[in-house]
Design a protein around this motif. Structure first.
Motif, PDB file in Angstrom:
ATOM      1  N   ILE A  73      45.920  42.975  31.119  1.00  0.00           N
ATOM      2  CA  ILE A  73      45.889  41.548  31.468  1.00  0.00           C
ATOM      3  C   ILE A  73      45.943  41.387  32.988  1.00  0.00           C
ATOM      4  N   ALA A  74      46.909  42.066  33.609  1.00  0.00           N
ATOM      5  CA  ALA A  74      47.084  41.943  35.055  1.00  0.00           C
ATOM      6  C   ALA A  74      45.968  42.658  35.818  1.00  0.00           C
ATOM      7  N   ALA A  75      45.642  43.873  35.387  1.00  0.00           N
ATOM      8  CA  ALA A  75      44.646  44.666  36.116  1.00  0.00           C
ATOM      9  C   ALA A  75      43.285  43.981  36.133  1.00  0.00           C
ATOM     10  N   GLU A  76      42.856  43.473  34.977  1.00  0.00           N
ATOM     11  CA  GLU A  76      41.538  42.838  34.899  1.00  0.00           C
ATOM     12  C   GLU A  76      41.513  41.539  35.698  1.00  0.00           C
ATOM     13  N   LEU A  77      42.625  40.808  35.704  1.00  0.00           N
ATOM     14  CA  LEU A  77      42.679  39.585  36.505  1.00  0.00           C
ATOM     15  C   LEU A  77      42.550  39.909  37.992  1.00  0.00           C
ATOM     16  N   LEU A  78      43.236  40.966  38.428  1.00  0.00           N
ATOM     17  CA  LEU A  78      43.234  41.320  39.846  1.00  0.00           C
ATOM     18  C   LEU A  78      41.866  41.795  40.336  1.00  0.00           C
ATOM     19  N   VAL A  79      41.023  42.298  39.417  1.00  0.00           N
ATOM     20  CA  VAL A  79      39.672  42.708  39.840  1.00  0.00           C
ATOM     21  C   VAL A  79      38.646  41.631  39.511  1.00  0.00           C
ATOM     22  N   GLY A  80      39.114  40.455  39.060  1.00  0.00           N
ATOM     23  CA  GLY A  80      38.208  39.329  38.834  1.00  0.00           C
ATOM     24  C   GLY A  80      37.560  39.282  37.470  1.00  0.00           C
ATOM     25  N   GLU A  81      37.945  40.190  36.561  1.00  0.00           N
ATOM     26  CA  GLU A  81      37.369  40.203  35.212  1.00  0.00           C
ATOM     27  C   GLU A  81      38.220  39.327  34.298  1.00  0.00           C
ATOM     28  N   THR A  82      38.112  38.002  34.507  1.00  0.00           N
ATOM     29  CA  THR A  82      38.991  37.091  33.769  1.00  0.00           C
ATOM     30  C   THR A  82      38.715  37.086  32.267  1.00  0.00           C
ATOM     31  N   ALA A  83      37.461  37.285  31.870  1.00  0.00           N
ATOM     32  CA  ALA A  83      37.142  37.304  30.439  1.00  0.00           C
ATOM     33  C   ALA A  83      37.842  38.468  29.745  1.00  0.00           C
ATOM     34  N   GLU A  84      37.853  39.636  30.398  1.00  0.00           N
ATOM     35  CA  GLU A  84      38.547  40.798  29.827  1.00  0.00           C
ATOM     36  C   GLU A  84      40.051  40.570  29.813  1.00  0.00           C
ATOM     37  N   SER A  85      40.582  39.950  30.858  1.00  0.00           N
ATOM     38  CA  SER A  85      42.005  39.640  30.907  1.00  0.00           C
ATOM     39  C   SER A  85      42.382  38.738  29.734  1.00  0.00           C
ATOM     40  N   VAL A  86      41.543  37.741  29.470  1.00  0.00           N
ATOM     41  CA  VAL A  86      41.807  36.818  28.359  1.00  0.00           C
ATOM     42  C   VAL A  86      41.713  37.547  27.022  1.00  0.00           C
ATOM     43  N   ARG A  87      40.729  38.440  26.885  1.00  0.00           N
ATOM     44  CA  ARG A  87      40.608  39.198  25.624  1.00  0.00           C
ATOM     45  C   ARG A  87      41.884  39.987  25.350  1.00  0.00           C
ATOM     46  N   CYS A  88      42.415  40.628  26.384  1.00  0.00           N
ATOM     47  CA  CYS A  88      43.648  41.399  26.217  1.00  0.00           C
ATOM     48  C   CYS A  88      44.827  40.479  25.911  1.00  0.00           C
ATOM     49  N   ALA A  89      44.856  39.310  26.548  1.00  0.00           N
ATOM     50  CA  ALA A  89      45.936  38.347  26.279  1.00  0.00           C
ATOM     51  C   ALA A  89      45.886  37.880  24.826  1.00  0.00           C
ATOM     52  N   ARG A  90      44.683  37.649  24.320  1.00  0.00           N
ATOM     53  CA  ARG A  90      44.551  37.254  22.913  1.00  0.00           C
ATOM     54  C   ARG A  90      45.048  38.372  21.990  1.00  0.00           C
ATOM     55  N   ARG A 131      46.880  32.435  33.553  1.00  0.00           N
ATOM     56  CA  ARG A 131      46.037  32.070  34.697  1.00  0.00           C
ATOM     57  C   ARG A 131      44.561  32.373  34.402  1.00  0.00           C
ATOM     58  N   ALA A 132      44.326  33.561  33.818  1.00  0.00           N
ATOM     59  CA  ALA A 132      42.950  33.934  33.470  1.00  0.00           C
ATOM     60  C   ALA A 132      42.381  32.981  32.421  1.00  0.00           C
ATOM     61  N   ALA A 133      43.225  32.585  31.460  1.00  0.00           N
ATOM     62  CA  ALA A 133      42.768  31.678  30.411  1.00  0.00           C
ATOM     63  C   ALA A 133      42.370  30.318  30.983  1.00  0.00           C
ATOM     64  N   VAL A 134      43.112  29.843  31.988  1.00  0.00           N
ATOM     65  CA  VAL A 134      42.757  28.579  32.645  1.00  0.00           C
ATOM     66  C   VAL A 134      41.379  28.705  33.284  1.00  0.00           C
ATOM     67  N   TRP A 135      41.154  29.810  33.986  1.00  0.00           N
ATOM     68  CA  TRP A 135      39.871  29.990  34.669  1.00  0.00           C
ATOM     69  C   TRP A 135      38.722  30.148  33.679  1.00  0.00           C
TER      70      TRP A 135
END
Length: 287
Positions: free
Chosen positions: A130-147, A173-177
């Protein structure tokens, strides 16, 4: 010798790693301590160390030295024990090497699925991703992991010592974006019971401010961002990534409300901070 010790005396192997973690922590080497705690099988303790030191590391004027590449697990080790990659990945993230952390975690997740690893390993991997993907700008992947984390936690939300709970506000944060405001709301609700005062009062509050601003609740966004900034000042971490994120959101809400002068003060504070020697991953947290 390490491999032989792990094979013949696994309990002593874990004890040695725990002793190494205590030694590294006493020296102030948080990243190495986290890696040793993870290999000692003390995931909860590693999460606790991460929580209590993450803000100090991220608010330091200079980035810590890069992780020694020789200390990272080999592809064969990741394939055999993918869950252990989490500790190494967090060390990379805390040193500003988010892209390498993301690659390591992607490999580890694929390995965990391939060997049908325990759900706890997957939960930890998804939490770190969740954190790693957000930090590299991959918000969709961050959201997938959060789900994925949410799905495993529906019947029993992550407890205060669960590794995944540290990253839930990043997922919000990623989900908002990504426009999934309901998921963001749910993740923030799961974060409300977090025992770490700084994480709850600054990071979670800043993410809540972002969600409120996105929903057009400008007064609420300003109030939440103010609370986060005041907490950062009170807890002596003003200017860290979450505090700057809160000020950025407050500036946006003030601008939308027509208060240009006040908005400029917040944006200028963020811009001024950028002129200092701040690690890039701290600035990435601003969004």
């Amino acid at each position: 010798l390490r491999h032989r010790l792990e094979a013949t005396a696994p309990e002593r192997f874990r004890q040695q790693h725990h002793r190494a973690a205590q030694h590294r922590l006493a020296e102030g080497d948080v990243n190495a301590a986290i890696r040793h705690l993870w290999q000692a099988g003390r995931a909860d303790e590693a999460a606790s160390v991460m929580r209590f030191h993450m803000i100090e590391v991220m608010s330091a004027p200079d980035a810590p030295p890069p992780v020694d590449q020789r200390a990272l697990p080999s592809p064969e080790q990741v394939a055999a024990a993918p869950g252990q990659a989490v500790g190494f990945a967090v060390g990379l993230m805390m040193n500003g090497q988010a892209a390498q952390a993301a690659r390591l975690l992607r490999t580890a997740e694929a390995a965990a699925i391939a060997i049908n690893a325990p759900q706890l390993d997957l939960l930890h991997l998804w939490g770190a991703r969740i954190a790693a993907e957000l930090l590299v700008g991959e918000t969709a992947e961050s959201v997938r992991c959060a789900r994925s984390v949410r799905s495993l936690a529906l019947s029993e939300p992550p407890g205060p010592d669960d590794w995944a709970s540290v990253s839930l506000h990043f997922g919000a944060r990623a989900a908002v974006w990504e426009g999934d405001l309901d998921l963001a709301d749910e993740l923030l609700t799961m974060s409300e019971t977090h025992p770490d005062e700084r994480l709850a009062r600054i990071d979670v509050a800043a993410a809540k401010a972002l969600l409120a601003c996105e929903r057009g609740h400008l007064d609420s966004a300003i109030e939440l961002a103010d609370a986060a900034h005041l907490a950062a000042q009170e807890l002596e971490v003003a200017g860290n990534g979450a505090d700057l994120a809160a000020r950025s959101v407050r500036g946006t809400a003030l601008l939308d409300r027509g208060d240009v002068d006040a908005a400029e003060r917040d944006f200028r504070a963020v811009v001024d901070r950028r002129t200092e020697r701040v690690p890039s991953f701290v600035m990435a947290a601003i969004g």
